[in-house]
Design an enzyme around this catalytic site. Sequence first.
Site, PDB file in Angstrom:
ATOM      1  CD  GLU A  68      -1.410  -2.397   1.862  1.00 47.52           C
ATOM      2  OE1 GLU A  68      -0.186  -2.482   2.086  1.00 47.52           O
ATOM      3  OE2 GLU A  68      -2.206  -3.316   2.098  1.00 47.52           O
ATOM      4  NE  ARG A 277       2.426 -11.253   0.891  1.00 43.91           N
ATOM      5  CZ  ARG A 277       2.685  -9.992   1.170  1.00 43.91           C
ATOM      6  NH1 ARG A 277       3.916  -9.527   1.058  1.00 43.91           N
ATOM      7  NH2 ARG A 277       1.746  -9.162   1.549  1.00 43.91           N
ATOM      8  CG  ASN A 344       0.429  -5.146  -7.994  1.00 43.79           C
ATOM      9  OD1 ASN A 344      -0.248  -5.245  -9.020  1.00 43.79           O
ATOM     10  ND2 ASN A 344       1.080  -4.043  -7.685  1.00 43.79           N
TER      11      ASN A 344
END
Length: 445
Positions: A68, A277, A344
């Site tokens: 974000e 991740r 994404n």
Amino acid sequence: MGGEMGKYVYMVYRTLSYGLSPFLYLHVQCRRLQGLEHPLRWQERFGRPSLPRPPGPLLWFHAVSLGEGMAAIPIIKHCIQQRPDLTILMTTTTTSAFNVIKDRLPLGVIYQFAPLDTPSAMDAFLGYWDPSAIFLIESELWPNLVLGASRKGIVVALLNARMSSKSFKLWSAPVALPLISLMLSRFSLIAPISTIEAIQYQLLQARPFTINFAGDLKYAVGNAEASEQECTIMEDLQLQLANRPVWMAASIHKVMLGAHKVLVKMYSNMLTIIVPRHPWEGRQIVIEVQKEGLNVVLRSSGEKILASTNIYVVDTLGELSFLYKLAPIAVIGGSFLPGLAGHNISEAAAAGCAVLTGHHVGHFSHMVLEMQRSNPLSVMKVSGKLELVEALKELFSNAELLEARRMAAKQSFFALSSGIITNIWNLIDLHVLRKAFLAKDVVVK
């Protein structure tokens, strides 16, 4: 909207969050000892500033974590270009975001850790920084933040607004609905990422005229330019990878290691790049891979990729957008198992990769659909290891198909990313800045 019931629920929340403050202090201290909070700047989490506030109007941008935060940077840069008279404050919650974003923000942007949503921390933060407007990114809906800002006459906006089905179900519950309705009534702008989110926010009783589309800011992340240092690193890595079949697996490794074992029998000089991740997973993957007898290099070790290297594990943060340029094929994880939310895909598409993903794309379902509508070849969905192996075999053996998928992904990305920052800025100027500065008697340029 919100009514008396919403105010009552908020008073209960405010009382509870005040009572829990001592326990949250202990929680932050435990996280600090675990390395999950900044060792020196942890007090910022309680609204205690570590930098002076410059004079004049200030805008506060808040994002919870790295993804974000990266999405917010392009609009922050544009804001500085359009309004250099404004001071920008940015906050994030996680140390991983801090470690990457602090070096990517434009000069002059103030960076702090976000305060906890307790009355004392939030009131102290808002009182010290006194922002003219607040821009929350994606889903940061905290009652003390939103309603505390409203009491002070601060204009609040939600950019790239998204809401998972789990969150929507939670906020729709009889007790929570009056509170979220009260909170959403305080927003001057809600810019959702898709029609589904727009409907969800309306069902939660957001005012219809505050909901305006502009596009997904995550597309803007793919347009980020690599720094001079990143370009040098990339050139060096490209030399190490020359003339080898290469593919990248981002944010997942279990399924990918299985695919690697099958493919390496057909392409003996193939290199698989795995980007976990979380960086701390890198060493665990190395141990697992070495047990299989494979030659692996960990990025943080600084070792060179040799001809004998089978797997390259990237355990660093903030490099994904330029690392995608090393691999003609990118498999985006977080989408191969039920219950995951996807990741994404725009960065891989922007880099010109042939993009493969699983079927469980979650938050990014709208992005996948948009790209496939723009060009059906732009994103390929596969189910599990067997389909993934077949898809990779076809791409490795068919140069024309590989090039077609790479071009389709890049073209779809640029078609969908065009004008997003301008669109967002126009909404900010119309719905937020004019209202904020008129309220504070500041002349808008």
